[in-house]
Design a protein around this motif. Structure first.
Motif, PDB file in Angstrom:
ATOM      1  N   LYS A 113     -18.599  -3.198  41.861  1.00 45.77           N
ATOM      2  CA  LYS A 113     -17.953  -4.403  42.385  1.00 45.77           C
ATOM      3  C   LYS A 113     -16.461  -4.381  42.058  1.00 45.77           C
ATOM      4  CE  LYS A 113     -17.999  -9.362  42.692  1.00 45.77           C
ATOM      5  NZ  LYS A 113     -18.766 -10.584  42.565  1.00 45.77           N
ATOM      6  N   ALA A 114     -16.115  -4.001  40.836  1.00 47.17           N
ATOM      7  CA  ALA A 114     -14.700  -3.921  40.451  1.00 47.17           C
ATOM      8  C   ALA A 114     -13.964  -2.896  41.318  1.00 47.17           C
ATOM      9  CB  ALA A 114     -14.576  -3.567  38.971  1.00 47.17           C
ATOM     10  N   LEU A 115     -14.607  -1.769  41.602  1.00 49.75           N
ATOM     11  CA  LEU A 115     -13.986  -0.747  42.445  1.00 49.75           C
ATOM     12  C   LEU A 115     -13.794  -1.253  43.870  1.00 49.75           C
ATOM     13  CD1 LEU A 115     -13.106   2.311  42.715  1.00 49.75           C
ATOM     14  CD2 LEU A 115     -15.365   2.620  43.725  1.00 49.75           C
ATOM     15  N   ILE A 116     -14.799  -1.940  44.406  1.00 48.43           N
ATOM     16  CA  ILE A 116     -14.687  -2.487  45.762  1.00 48.43           C
ATOM     17  C   ILE A 116     -13.511  -3.461  45.832  1.00 48.43           C
ATOM     18  CG2 ILE A 116     -15.812  -3.944  47.502  1.00 48.43           C
ATOM     19  CD1 ILE A 116     -18.527  -2.797  46.368  1.00 48.43           C
ATOM     20  N   GLU A 117     -13.433  -4.364  44.864  1.00 50.90           N
ATOM     21  CA  GLU A 117     -12.346  -5.345  44.853  1.00 50.90           C
ATOM     22  C   GLU A 117     -10.990  -4.668  44.699  1.00 50.90           C
ATOM     23  OE1 GLU A 117     -13.766  -7.978  41.788  1.00 50.90           O
ATOM     24  OE2 GLU A 117     -14.865  -9.203  43.252  1.00 50.90           O
ATOM     25  N   LYS A 118     -10.919  -3.630  43.883  1.00 55.31           N
ATOM     26  CA  LYS A 118      -9.674  -2.876  43.712  1.00 55.31           C
ATOM     27  C   LYS A 118      -9.257  -2.226  45.030  1.00 55.31           C
ATOM     28  CE  LYS A 118      -7.799   1.061  41.175  1.00 55.31           C
ATOM     29  NZ  LYS A 118      -8.112   2.125  40.204  1.00 55.31           N
ATOM     30  N   ARG A 119     -10.216  -1.640  45.730  1.00 55.77           N
ATOM     31  CA  ARG A 119      -9.896  -0.986  47.006  1.00 55.77           C
ATOM     32  C   ARG A 119      -9.544  -2.011  48.078  1.00 55.77           C
ATOM     33  NH1 ARG A 119     -13.508   4.534  47.432  1.00 55.77           N
ATOM     34  NH2 ARG A 119     -12.753   5.382  45.465  1.00 55.77           N
ATOM     35  N   MET A 120     -10.159  -3.169  48.012  1.00 53.01           N
ATOM     36  CA  MET A 120      -9.809  -4.232  48.965  1.00 53.01           C
ATOM     37  C   MET A 120      -8.359  -4.666  48.741  1.00 53.01           C
ATOM     38  SD  MET A 120     -13.219  -6.592  49.055  1.00 53.01           S
ATOM     39  CE  MET A 120     -12.739  -7.615  50.445  1.00 53.01           C
ATOM     40  N   LYS A 121      -7.992  -4.829  47.496  1.00 58.95           N
ATOM     41  CA  LYS A 121      -6.613  -5.219  47.181  1.00 58.95           C
ATOM     42  C   LYS A 121      -5.650  -4.134  47.633  1.00 58.95           C
ATOM     43  CE  LYS A 121      -7.623  -8.197  43.267  1.00 58.95           C
ATOM     44  NZ  LYS A 121      -7.603  -8.327  41.808  1.00 58.95           N
ATOM     45  N   ARG A 122      -6.012  -2.891  47.345  1.00 57.83           N
ATOM     46  CA  ARG A 122      -5.168  -1.762  47.743  1.00 57.83           C
ATOM     47  C   ARG A 122      -4.979  -1.735  49.251  1.00 57.83           C
ATOM     48  NH1 ARG A 122      -8.009   3.736  47.275  1.00 57.83           N
ATOM     49  NH2 ARG A 122      -8.784   2.984  49.271  1.00 57.83           N
ATOM     50  N   ASP A 123      -6.046  -2.019  49.978  1.00 52.43           N
ATOM     51  CA  ASP A 123      -5.994  -1.995  51.436  1.00 52.43           C
ATOM     52  C   ASP A 123      -5.579  -3.342  52.033  1.00 52.43           C
ATOM     53  OD1 ASP A 123      -6.813   0.601  51.160  1.00 52.43           O
ATOM     54  OD2 ASP A 123      -8.854   0.266  51.862  1.00 52.43           O
ATOM     55  N   GLY A 124      -5.304  -4.332  51.173  1.00 48.64           N
ATOM     56  CA  GLY A 124      -4.843  -5.638  51.645  1.00 48.64           C
ATOM     57  C   GLY A 124      -5.899  -6.465  52.335  1.00 48.64           C
ATOM     58  N   LEU A 125      -7.155  -6.286  51.956  1.00 50.56           N
ATOM     59  CA  LEU A 125      -8.237  -6.954  52.659  1.00 50.56           C
ATOM     60  C   LEU A 125      -8.943  -8.031  51.850  1.00 50.56           C
ATOM     61  CD1 LEU A 125      -9.871  -3.826  54.290  1.00 50.56           C
ATOM     62  CD2 LEU A 125      -8.379  -5.487  55.378  1.00 50.56           C
ATOM     63  N   LEU A 126      -8.605  -8.211  50.604  1.00 52.20           N
ATOM     64  CA  LEU A 126      -9.341  -9.161  49.782  1.00 52.20           C
ATOM     65  C   LEU A 126      -9.289 -10.564  50.350  1.00 52.20           C
ATOM     66  CD1 LEU A 126     -11.067  -9.495  47.303  1.00 52.20           C
ATOM     67  CD2 LEU A 126      -9.021  -9.835  45.957  1.00 52.20           C
TER      68      LEU A 126
END
Length: 151
Positions: A113-126
């Motif tokens: 879950k932490a990785l998904i949220e990190k990648r969402m932030k990185r990709d600007g999708l959170l």
């Protein structure tokens, strides 16, 4: 193993071919075993983008079918991994949240879950996931929660 390495891991071509051969051989004789289907789906989600989609279809079928051989949590976890690989972060979060609702102390799920949220932030999708996909996410999570409770 690092959770990012699990999500980004690529299957060896020979392992994918072996899993496909077993799955297809069993499919020709009837319905493949849950283990053969899971092994093939697991190999597929560690392959190319189109293969990941087929792996998702197989895992979703296994989840709906429910089997005694493999715990449903494994299907849900690898569905989250597959959707993360596809950058379908909202769906990945739905699956991982479902797993965490059933197993709140599952370390692998927490790390994923932490990785998904990190990648969402990185990709600007959170923000998009929170604002735009909440309704559909609730429907998916509700249906999956019922499936997990049955097992």
């Amino acid at each position: 193993m690092d959770i990012g390495a699990i999500v980004d891991e690529n299957v060896e071509a020979s392992d994918l071919e072996q899993a496909a051969r077993v799955y297809q051989e069993q499919a020709r004789r009837g319905s493949p075993s849950a283990l053969a289907a899971f092994t093939y789906a697991h190999a597929l989600i560690r392959s190319g983008k189109e293969d990941v989609k087929l792996g998702i279809v197989i895992l979703e079928g296994l989840l709906k079918r429910g089997t005694e051989d493999i715990p449903k949590r494994d299907y849900v976890y690898y569905l989250a991994v597959a959707h993360t690989r596809q950058k379908e972060y909202d769906r990945a979060l739905n699956y991982i949240d479902l797993l965490l609702n059933a197993e709140s102390h599952n370390r692998q799920a927490i790390e994923l879950k932490a990785l998904i949220e990190k990648r969402m932030k990185r990709d600007g999708l959170l923000g998009l996931a929170v604002l735009g996909f909440g309704g559909g996410a609730a429907l998916i999570a509700g249906g999956l929660a019922l499936l997990l409770r049955r097992h």
